[in-house]
Design a protein around this motif. Structure first.
Motif, PDB file in Angstrom:
ATOM      1  N   LYS A  58      55.274  43.190  63.404  1.00 16.50           N
ATOM      2  CA  LYS A  58      55.677  44.218  64.376  1.00 16.50           C
ATOM      3  C   LYS A  58      56.480  45.345  63.739  1.00 16.50           C
ATOM      4  O   LYS A  58      56.402  46.479  64.186  1.00 16.50           O
ATOM      5  N   THR A  59      57.257  45.021  62.725  1.00 18.05           N
ATOM      6  CA  THR A  59      58.221  45.977  62.188  1.00 18.05           C
ATOM      7  C   THR A  59      57.665  46.878  61.095  1.00 18.05           C
ATOM      8  O   THR A  59      58.330  47.815  60.677  1.00 18.05           O
ATOM      9  N   ALA A  81      64.372  40.429  59.197  1.00 21.20           N
ATOM     10  CA  ALA A  81      63.760  41.696  59.610  1.00 21.20           C
ATOM     11  C   ALA A  81      63.555  41.777  61.124  1.00 21.20           C
ATOM     12  O   ALA A  81      63.131  42.809  61.632  1.00 21.20           O
ATOM     13  N   ASP A  83      61.379  39.965  62.849  1.00 21.97           N
ATOM     14  CA  ASP A  83      59.942  39.890  63.092  1.00 21.97           C
ATOM     15  C   ASP A  83      59.526  38.420  63.127  1.00 21.97           C
ATOM     16  O   ASP A  83      60.259  37.552  62.674  1.00 21.97           O
TER      17      ASP A  83
END
Length: 158
Positions: A58-59, A81, A83
């Motif tokens: 996602k990031t 992160a 994620d």
């Protein structure tokens, strides 16, 4: 050291007023590992950091700096992160994405600024080595200065 041997990493550190030293070593094209670099530098392997580039589900892209002999823990890295899942990018993506080649990738001065995570054990050392942006050359600086320069975060990654 003449100006022609300065890398963008060195110029950026100087512009930011961050003190650093450089250390050079003979590159062995058959062994681009960080362990080889640490041996060639005569440095403690725990103080020499490799730069890894990953992509989060996602990031998006992120950068990790870990000691050369360690393996990245993808679950811990994803957690750091924010994620669910992260994975290493393919080596062919490295140059177009970062502007650096394998064996000469620095967390400082990539084409774009990516979220950067530095293995938290870096804080145990006064100075650590990271790539100066070319094979055979490292910059040596305080972990906090690296964190500041990359706007990074210290996290458990290994």
């Amino acid at each position: 050291m003449g100006d022609k041997t300065k890398t963008n990493v060195m110029r950026m550190l100087e512009a930011a007023g961050i003190p650093y030293e450089t250390s050079r070593y003979e590159v062995d094209e058959s062994d681009l590992s960080g362990s080889h670099a640490a041996d060639a530098l005569g440095a403690d392997h725990d103080c020499v950091y490799k730069t890894l580039v990953l992509k989060g589900e996602k990031t998006g892209y992120l950068v990790c700096c870990i000691p050369v002999d360690e393996e990245l823990d993808l679950k811990k890295t994803a957690r750091a992160a924010g994620d669910k899942k992260v994975e290493m990018i393919h080596v062919k993506e490295l140059l177009p994405l970062t502007g650096y080649i394998r064996g000469g990738c620095s967390p400082i001065g990539m084409k774009k600024k990516f979220p950067t995570y530095i293995e938290e054990t870096a804080q145990l050392y006064d100075r650590i080595y990271v790539s100066a942006g070319m094979r055979g050359c490292q910059v040596i600086l305080a972990p906090e200065d690296l964190r500041q320069m990359t706007e990074g975060v210290f996290a458990a990654l290994i």
